[in-house]
Design a protein around this motif. Structure first.
Motif, short mmCIF file in Angstrom:
data_model
loop_
_atom_site.label_atom_id
_atom_site.label_comp_id
_atom_site.label_asym_id
_atom_site.label_seq_id
_atom_site.Cartn_x
_atom_site.Cartn_y
_atom_site.Cartn_z
N LEU A 1 5.34 3.77 10.21
CA LEU A 1 6.72 3.34 10.38
C LEU A 1 6.84 2.06 11.21
O LEU A 1 7.93 1.50 11.33
CB LEU A 1 7.54 4.45 11.04
CG LEU A 1 7.99 5.60 10.15
CD1 LEU A 1 8.54 6.74 10.98
CD2 LEU A 1 9.04 5.13 9.17
N GLY A 2 5.75 1.63 11.80
CA GLY A 2 5.77 0.42 12.61
C GLY A 2 5.97 0.69 14.08
O GLY A 2 6.14 -0.25 14.86
N ALA A 3 5.93 1.96 14.52
CA ALA A 3 6.14 2.31 15.93
C ALA A 3 4.81 2.26 16.67
O ALA A 3 4.33 3.26 17.22
CB ALA A 3 6.78 3.69 16.02
N ARG A 4 4.21 1.08 16.73
CA ARG A 4 2.87 0.94 17.31
C ARG A 4 2.88 1.17 18.82
O ARG A 4 1.95 1.74 19.37
CB ARG A 4 2.32 -0.44 16.97
CG ARG A 4 2.03 -0.63 15.49
CD ARG A 4 1.62 -2.05 15.17
NE ARG A 4 2.75 -2.96 15.30
CZ ARG A 4 3.63 -3.21 14.34
NH1 ARG A 4 3.49 -2.60 13.16
NH2 ARG A 4 4.63 -4.04 14.53
N LEU B 1 11.53 2.85 4.19
CA LEU B 1 11.36 1.65 4.99
C LEU B 1 11.57 0.37 4.21
O LEU B 1 11.31 0.31 3.04
CB LEU B 1 9.93 1.64 5.55
CG LEU B 1 9.59 2.85 6.41
CD1 LEU B 1 8.14 2.83 6.77
CD2 LEU B 1 10.46 2.86 7.62
N THR B 2 12.00 -0.66 4.91
CA THR B 2 12.09 -1.99 4.31
C THR B 2 10.84 -2.78 4.64
O THR B 2 9.99 -2.33 5.43
CB THR B 2 13.31 -2.74 4.84
OG1 THR B 2 13.12 -2.96 6.21
CG2 THR B 2 14.58 -1.94 4.64
N SER B 3 10.75 -3.99 4.10
CA SER B 3 9.54 -4.79 4.25
C SER B 3 9.31 -5.23 5.69
O SER B 3 8.20 -5.59 6.05
CB SER B 3 9.62 -6.03 3.36
OG SER B 3 10.78 -6.76 3.66
N LEU B 4 10.35 -5.21 6.54
CA LEU B 4 10.17 -5.62 7.93
C LEU B 4 9.39 -4.57 8.70
O LEU B 4 8.82 -4.86 9.73
CB LEU B 4 11.53 -5.84 8.60
CG LEU B 4 12.33 -7.04 8.08
CD1 LEU B 4 13.63 -7.14 8.85
CD2 LEU B 4 11.53 -8.31 8.22
N MET B 5 9.40 -3.31 8.24
CA MET B 5 8.82 -2.24 9.04
C MET B 5 7.68 -1.53 8.31
O MET B 5 6.94 -0.78 8.91
CB MET B 5 9.92 -1.24 9.41
CG MET B 5 11.14 -1.92 9.99
SD MET B 5 12.34 -0.79 10.65
CE MET B 5 11.51 -0.35 12.16
#
Length: 654
Positions: free
Chosen positions: A108-111, A7-11
């Motif tokens: 992963l940011g998939a809230r 992952l990158t910092s955005l996610m």
């Protein structure tokens, strides 16, 4: 080592590898050590990061910058998921605590997806059981769903079906799955189609997998950039889906007429069918569409050009590429437009597709082929040959070009016609008979395509008693010494070939031209000498009407270069003269337009092999320059030379 992208910092807050993100030299990559992965960031026009895509290249094989469908991308190197950097150690050797699939999805940011899972009573199932593989849409993916899909997500039963469609009750790691594999989901009876492409992009139901192979305690998580719709997949086959779509009824009828419907039903090969809608097909000229629908051969030719023998996902198209259709020698072009959208044959394509048990169906608003069922007249209009079409109308031949059963048109370009003598063109435009005479020599009474043209072939023209001579040199084709362009198009009643010169019927023979030109008097005498001496073998030296040769005619100056004494000896030695003259005659028409620049061609003359070449527009035979080219006669082509093309033994002795 896990070859995946983290992952990158955005996610996700990630551990940065010791060192810089970007490196131009492969030698610098080795210092990163184990468990280092590459992240490809797709940049927007203002250089802001818009999304990320994982292609799975080994680090050592990647370059710093790429382009994907017109967008710039940058590659960064970071710790793979599940690992972290340890102080003083290269690479990522620290192992993080493993989590379940829902916690991994949350990380992963998939809230939004996790929230839906909790709201619809699936959280305990997916955290306590397993193993599961979950294709998790990003929050952005949910924000982009249309109103119909949003309404479905608001219905409890529909939402459960949609969510369960994202879950496969197996542990699926992409490198262990074959391309074009169907995966069973928790949504009973419905499957997901997994595909791999040469670009290293992997898709599920043609949705790009952005982050793959995130190993959890009870399964694997893959991040995707779109919500998967169970309504896009059907267990029905390609033909059943097409037949049941009211907007595709004309193409459905073509399948039946062409007898392709049964083979498509039973195909074990995964196909992609680009189906023009009824609206698109109704834009074709009605007589053309009617001809296609009334002819099995035309319908089959049309249908085959719309079927690709491989699953094509538009999300995997990153640059211009050509995909061969089931039609012989026909390719479909996929590329990207200025807005970074994928185009097919230069036309925009929406993401309106349906997954079947044996392929992918795209409904498109344009046909991929428009030649089937077109008349020769319609083809010329389509090719923009307006000047030639105007003369056809003046000659009163429009219906002939529309209805005549078998013809081949060699149509000059607009530019070629505009370069004609103004008085001649005025005469053609003002006199229907003159227009008819002009057109007749450009039309053959037989269908000739590139596939059945061969060197020396002749076609009877509409002009009484006139033949059109065809040439083929390597992969170049010509008619009457002029090059045929490759944008030739076949229609239902003939073929149209575009030529860059006007065709004129030759009015003089080789022998008459020689006799009337004082510059060739010594050549004429030499021919008389040989013919008189070898009268029993006379046909080998005569200029026969049924033999289409190329003659390299030497001027008197070429003979006189030998000097008076040598010239006298030559004219008293018929055998030697015969060998020299034979070296100036080839048994085929060789126009300069078909001789490629800076290429050398071995040409068989009546005596030996010579070398024909084009040096930046200067045509040469061996070391002899051709000073005048392409004089077409009734029985051959003349090139004029200012030196004798002497046989090899002669040149060696000199």
């Amino acid at each position: 080592m896990i070859v995946t992208i983290v992952l990158t910092s955005l996610m996700l807050t990630y551990d940065v590898v010791y060192g810089n993100y970007h490196h131009n030299r492969n030698t610098t990559l080795h210092k990163y050590g184990p468990n280092v992965c590459a992240v490809e960031e797709i940049l927007s026009g203002n250089n802001g990061v818009t999304s990320h895509r994982e292609r799975g290249w080994p680090i050592d094989d990647r370059q710093q910058q790429h382009r994907t469908c017109g967008q710039n991308t940058i590659v960064k190197y970071e710790c793979c998921l599940g690992f972290k950097s340890m102080y003083g150690c290269p690479g990522c050797t620290g192992v993080k605590l493993a989590k379940n699939v829902m916690e991994t999805a949350q990380e992963l940011g998939a809230r939004q997806f996790v929230q839906y899972i909790q709201q619809h009573g699936l959280y305990d199932l997916l955290t306590s059981g397993g193993p599961y593989t979950i294709f998790v849409p990003t929050d952005e993916a949910f924000s982009k769903i249309d109103s119909t899909f949003r309404s479905a997500m608001e219905s409890y039963e529909s939402a459960v079906e949609i969510l369960r469609y994202h879950v496969v009750p197996l542990r699926i790691v992409t490198q262990n799955v074959s391309s074009d594999e169907l995966l069973n989901t928790l949504n009973d009876g419905l499957k997901l189609r997994f595909n791999k492409y040469s670009t290293k992009i992997e898709t599920i139901n043609c949705v790009t997998i952005m982050r793959k192979n995130r190993i959890a305690q009870n399964g694997v998580v893959h991040l995707i950039n779109s919500v998967l719709s169970p309504y896009s997949y059907s267990n029905r086959n390609l033909v059943q889906i097409i037949n049941q779509n009211q907007d595709l009824s004309i193409f459905s009828k073509m399948l039946e007429i062409s007898r392709m419907h049964q083979s498509l039903k039973e195909s074990f090969q995964t196909l992609t069918v680009m189906v023009p809608t009824d609206t698109a097909l109704q834009r074709l000229p009605q007589n053309q569409l009617r001809r296609i629908l009334n002819d099995e051969t035309l319908s089959k030719a049309f249908v085959l050009k719309h079927i690709l023998p491989t699953p094509i996902c538009l999300s995997a198209v990153t640059e211009e590429q050509y995909v061969r259709s089931l039609a012989d020698k026909n390719y479909v072009k996929f590329s990207c437009d200025k807005t970074n959208a994928v185009t097919v044959q230069g036309n925009c394509v929406g993401n309106d597709f349906k997954l079947s048990s044996n392929g992918i169906i795209y409904a498109i608003n344009f046909p991929l082929s428009s030649g089937e069922g077109k008349s020769a007249l319609q083809i010329m209009q389509h090719l923009g040959l307006s000047e030639f079409v105007q003369i056809v109308n003046i000659a009163g031949l429009a219906q002939t070009f529309e209805n005549f059963n078998a013809l081949t048109v060699f149509a000059p370009t607009n530019q070629a016609l505009r370069c004609m003598n103004p008085m001649e063109m005025y005469h053609i435009r003002s006199d229907p008979n003159a227009a008819r005479t002009f057109i007749d020599f450009h039309v053959g009474r037989q269908i000739m395509t590139m596939e059945n043209i061969y060197d020396g072939k002749t076609v009877e023209s509409f002009a009484p008693g006139k033949q059109l001579r065809l040439q083929c040199v390597q992969n170049e084709f010509g008619v009457e010494g002029h090059r045929i362009h490759f944008q030739s198009v076949r229609g239902y009643n003939g073929a149209v070939h575009v030529v860059d010169h006007v065709l004129y019927p030759p009015t003089i023979s080789v022998e008459d031209l020689i006799k009337k030109n004082d510059s060739f008097s010594l050549y004429a005498q030499a021919m008389d000498l040989v013919l008189g001496t070898f009268s029993k073998d006379r046909t080998s030296f005569e200029f026969c009407d049924d033999v289409h040769n190329t003659y390299f005619i030497p001027t008197d100056y070429a003979f006189k270069k030998l000097g008076a004494d040598e010239l006298h000896r030559l004219f008293t030695n018929p055998i030697r003269m015969r060998q020299i003259l034979d070296n100036h005659q080839a048994d085929r028409i060789l126009p300069s337009a078909l001789i490629g620049t800076r290429q050398q061609y071995e040409i068989k003359t009546k005596n030996e092999i010579v070398r024909l070449s084009n040096e930046d527009g200067k045509l040469m035979v061996n070391e002899v320059e051709i000073i005048e080219t392409d004089i077409m006669t009734t029985n051959g082509l003349i090139h004029v030379v200012d030196d004798l093309i002497l046989p090899q033994y002669r040149r060696r002795n000199e």
